[in-house]
Design a protein around this motif. Structure first.
Motif, PDB file in Angstrom:
ATOM      1  N   ALA A  83      27.805  28.085  61.388  1.00 51.85           N
ATOM      2  CA  ALA A  83      29.034  28.869  60.639  1.00 51.85           C
ATOM      3  C   ALA A  83      29.194  27.992  59.494  1.00 51.85           C
ATOM      4  N   LEU A  84      29.609  28.556  58.491  1.00 51.25           N
ATOM      5  CA  LEU A  84      29.837  27.952  57.204  1.00 51.25           C
ATOM      6  C   LEU A  84      31.312  27.897  57.064  1.00 51.25           C
ATOM      7  N   VAL A  85      31.747  26.802  56.603  1.00 55.55           N
ATOM      8  CA  VAL A  85      33.499  26.570  56.669  1.00 55.55           C
ATOM      9  C   VAL A  85      33.805  26.186  55.109  1.00 55.55           C
ATOM     10  N   ASN A  86      34.898  26.975  54.669  1.00 59.01           N
ATOM     11  CA  ASN A  86      35.356  26.654  53.339  1.00 59.01           C
ATOM     12  C   ASN A  86      36.910  26.029  53.589  1.00 59.01           C
ATOM     13  N   VAL A  87      37.267  24.934  52.696  1.00 55.47           N
ATOM     14  CA  VAL A  87      38.538  24.662  52.629  1.00 55.47           C
ATOM     15  C   VAL A  87      39.413  25.460  51.687  1.00 55.47           C
ATOM     16  N   GLY A  88      40.715  25.942  52.207  1.00 54.50           N
ATOM     17  CA  GLY A  88      41.543  26.807  51.648  1.00 54.50           C
ATOM     18  C   GLY A  88      42.452  25.937  50.583  1.00 54.50           C
ATOM     19  N   ASP A  89      43.310  26.741  49.629  1.00 53.35           N
ATOM     20  CA  ASP A  89      43.806  26.330  48.834  1.00 53.35           C
ATOM     21  C   ASP A  89      45.190  25.351  49.516  1.00 53.35           C
ATOM     22  N   PHE A  90      45.912  25.797  50.584  1.00 54.05           N
ATOM     23  CA  PHE A  90      46.938  25.192  51.005  1.00 54.05           C
ATOM     24  C   PHE A  90      46.653  23.781  51.649  1.00 54.05           C
ATOM     25  N   LEU A  91      45.712  23.828  52.175  1.00 54.43           N
ATOM     26  CA  LEU A  91      45.166  22.535  52.590  1.00 54.43           C
ATOM     27  C   LEU A  91      44.533  21.633  51.659  1.00 54.43           C
TER      28      LEU A  91
ATOM     29  N   TRP B 238      53.799  30.885  49.877  1.00 52.74           N
ATOM     30  CA  TRP B 238      52.619  30.512  49.254  1.00 52.74           C
ATOM     31  C   TRP B 238      51.785  31.747  49.176  1.00 52.74           C
ATOM     32  N   ARG B 239      51.367  32.212  50.355  1.00 61.68           N
ATOM     33  CA  ARG B 239      50.547  33.219  50.774  1.00 61.68           C
ATOM     34  C   ARG B 239      51.176  34.381  49.847  1.00 61.68           C
ATOM     35  N   ASN B 240      52.436  34.824  50.065  1.00 62.94           N
ATOM     36  CA  ASN B 240      53.010  35.868  49.293  1.00 62.94           C
ATOM     37  C   ASN B 240      52.705  35.821  47.829  1.00 62.94           C
ATOM     38  N   LYS B 241      53.016  34.552  47.216  1.00 62.24           N
ATOM     39  CA  LYS B 241      52.608  34.351  45.643  1.00 62.24           C
ATOM     40  C   LYS B 241      51.406  34.491  45.234  1.00 62.24           C
ATOM     41  N   ARG B 242      50.183  34.246  46.275  1.00 64.82           N
ATOM     42  CA  ARG B 242      48.958  34.527  46.008  1.00 64.82           C
ATOM     43  C   ARG B 242      48.518  35.911  45.898  1.00 64.82           C
ATOM     44  N   TYR B 243      49.272  36.737  47.023  1.00 66.52           N
ATOM     45  CA  TYR B 243      48.918  37.986  47.189  1.00 66.52           C
ATOM     46  C   TYR B 243      49.498  38.853  45.860  1.00 66.52           C
ATOM     47  N   ALA B 244      50.632  38.353  45.360  1.00 62.56           N
ATOM     48  CA  ALA B 244      51.176  39.073  44.042  1.00 62.56           C
ATOM     49  C   ALA B 244      50.602  38.832  42.941  1.00 62.56           C
ATOM     50  N   GLN B 245      49.604  37.647  42.842  1.00 62.75           N
ATOM     51  CA  GLN B 245      48.825  37.095  41.812  1.00 62.75           C
ATOM     52  C   GLN B 245      47.504  38.082  41.954  1.00 62.75           C
ATOM     53  N   THR B 246      47.184  38.258  43.025  1.00 65.36           N
ATOM     54  CA  THR B 246      45.674  39.030  43.398  1.00 65.36           C
ATOM     55  C   THR B 246      45.898  40.630  43.382  1.00 65.36           C
ATOM     56  N   TYR B 247      47.031  41.062  43.656  1.00 69.00           N
ATOM     57  CA  TYR B 247      47.208  42.459  43.931  1.00 69.00           C
ATOM     58  C   TYR B 247      48.111  43.065  42.961  1.00 69.00           C
TER      59      TYR B 247
ATOM     60  N   CYS C 286      31.937  40.834  45.757  1.00 69.69           N
ATOM     61  CA  CYS C 286      33.429  40.292  45.764  1.00 69.69           C
ATOM     62  C   CYS C 286      33.211  39.116  44.903  1.00 69.69           C
ATOM     63  N   THR C 287      34.447  39.377  43.864  1.00 69.97           N
ATOM     64  CA  THR C 287      34.249  38.447  42.947  1.00 69.97           C
ATOM     65  C   THR C 287      34.629  37.036  43.155  1.00 69.97           C
ATOM     66  N   GLY C 288      34.469  36.088  42.304  1.00 71.18           N
ATOM     67  CA  GLY C 288      34.843  34.583  42.672  1.00 71.18           C
ATOM     68  C   GLY C 288      36.518  34.312  42.821  1.00 71.18           C
ATOM     69  N   HIS C 289      36.510  33.626  43.948  1.00 80.41           N
ATOM     70  CA  HIS C 289      37.844  33.560  44.493  1.00 80.41           C
ATOM     71  C   HIS C 289      37.888  32.141  45.423  1.00 80.41           C
ATOM     72  N   THR C 290      38.938  31.677  45.724  1.00 79.38           N
ATOM     73  CA  THR C 290      39.082  30.780  46.689  1.00 79.38           C
ATOM     74  C   THR C 290      40.159  31.453  47.858  1.00 79.38           C
ATOM     75  N   ASP C 291      40.010  30.811  49.044  1.00 80.57           N
ATOM     76  CA  ASP C 291      40.985  31.334  50.248  1.00 80.57           C
ATOM     77  C   ASP C 291      42.187  30.543  50.152  1.00 80.57           C
ATOM     78  N   TYR C 292      43.357  31.410  50.704  1.00 78.72           N
ATOM     79  CA  TYR C 292      44.782  30.875  50.576  1.00 78.72           C
ATOM     80  C   TYR C 292      45.237  29.742  51.601  1.00 78.72           C
ATOM     81  N   GLY C 293      44.408  29.675  52.784  1.00 78.12           N
ATOM     82  CA  GLY C 293      44.913  28.843  53.645  1.00 78.12           C
ATOM     83  C   GLY C 293      44.462  27.513  53.994  1.00 78.12           C
ATOM     84  N   PHE C 294      44.199  27.120  55.222  1.00 78.49           N
ATOM     85  CA  PHE C 294      43.821  25.699  55.638  1.00 78.49           C
ATOM     86  C   PHE C 294      42.087  25.847  55.575  1.00 78.49           C
ATOM     87  N   LEU C 295      41.288  26.438  56.470  1.00 79.77           N
ATOM     88  CA  LEU C 295      40.145  26.521  56.469  1.00 79.77           C
ATOM     89  C   LEU C 295      39.562  28.063  56.856  1.00 79.77           C
ATOM     90  N   THR C 296      38.409  28.628  56.369  1.00 79.63           N
ATOM     91  CA  THR C 296      37.990  29.769  56.632  1.00 79.63           C
ATOM     92  C   THR C 296      36.684  29.391  57.522  1.00 79.63           C
TER      93      THR C 296
END
Length: 180
Positions: free
Chosen positions: A103-111, A170-179, A64-74
């Motif tokens: 558990a590993l916790v990532n901060v997402g873009d929106f947060l 925001w999520r729809n914008k990121r989907y459009a960029q990603t896919y 899986c290539t380098g990326h950030t998650d879209y939301g608050f936390l993962t």
């Protein structure tokens, strides 16, 4: 399975509360209320098939290539196969060694945006390590995002230059960029 999802949702709200305390918000439960409807909670079980031989790989191929998650936390529970790397402050990927029972916790873009990047989204990727040829990699993930109609708002820091938008926008914008 429902019990696990419920436990991870409870953990997400506990983490939201702790983030609220860490950001010194007037109401530490503010982020939990941003996810009150629960339409932003997405549970997934990820399976990366085993790779038996080096000849199966292209040069530089990753799971899986380098990326950030879209939301608050993962929230991520990973098996002992390894391969997950997170980017440190120096811009270098470092191994996120699997630790049993954690558990590993990532901060997402929106947060990250809501905090004026006081909390930075976590760039991460999944590699194929030679020592794990012949093994598949599995993980359990909960994407803990705000409700779709939650509007970008300053929790701390400065949001100058950012256009107002909801999480769904925001999520729809990121989907459009990603896919594309």
């Amino acid at each position: 399975m429902k019990s696990l999802i419920d436990q991870m949702t409870t953990l997400a709200h506990r983490l939201y509360y702790l983030v609220g305390i860490g950001l010194d918000l007037p109401d530490p439960n503010h982020l939990s209320r941003a996810s009150f409807k629960g339409d932003g909670m997405l549970f997934r079980i990820l399976n990366y098939p085993k790779v038996d031989h080096l000849s199966m790989l292209k040069p530089g191929q990753v799971r899986c290539t380098g990326h950030t998650d879209y939301g608050f936390l993962t929230i991520l529970y990973q098996d002992d196969c390894g391969g997950l790397e997170v980017m440190n402050r120096e811009g270098e990927y470092v191994e996120a060694i699997p630790l049993k029972g954690t558990a590993l916790v990532n901060v997402g873009d929106f947060l990250s945006m809501c905090t004026g990047e006081k909390l930075k989204s976590t760039m991460h990727q999944v590699l194929i390590s030679e020592e794990n040829f012949g093994r598949r990699r599995q993980s359990i993930v909960m994407f803990c995002d705000p409700d779709g109609d939650f509007a970008l708002e300053p929790l701390c820091g400065n949001l100058e230059g950012l256009q107002p938008l909801t999480f769904n926008q925001w999520r729809n914008k990121r989907y459009a960029q990603t896919y594309r």
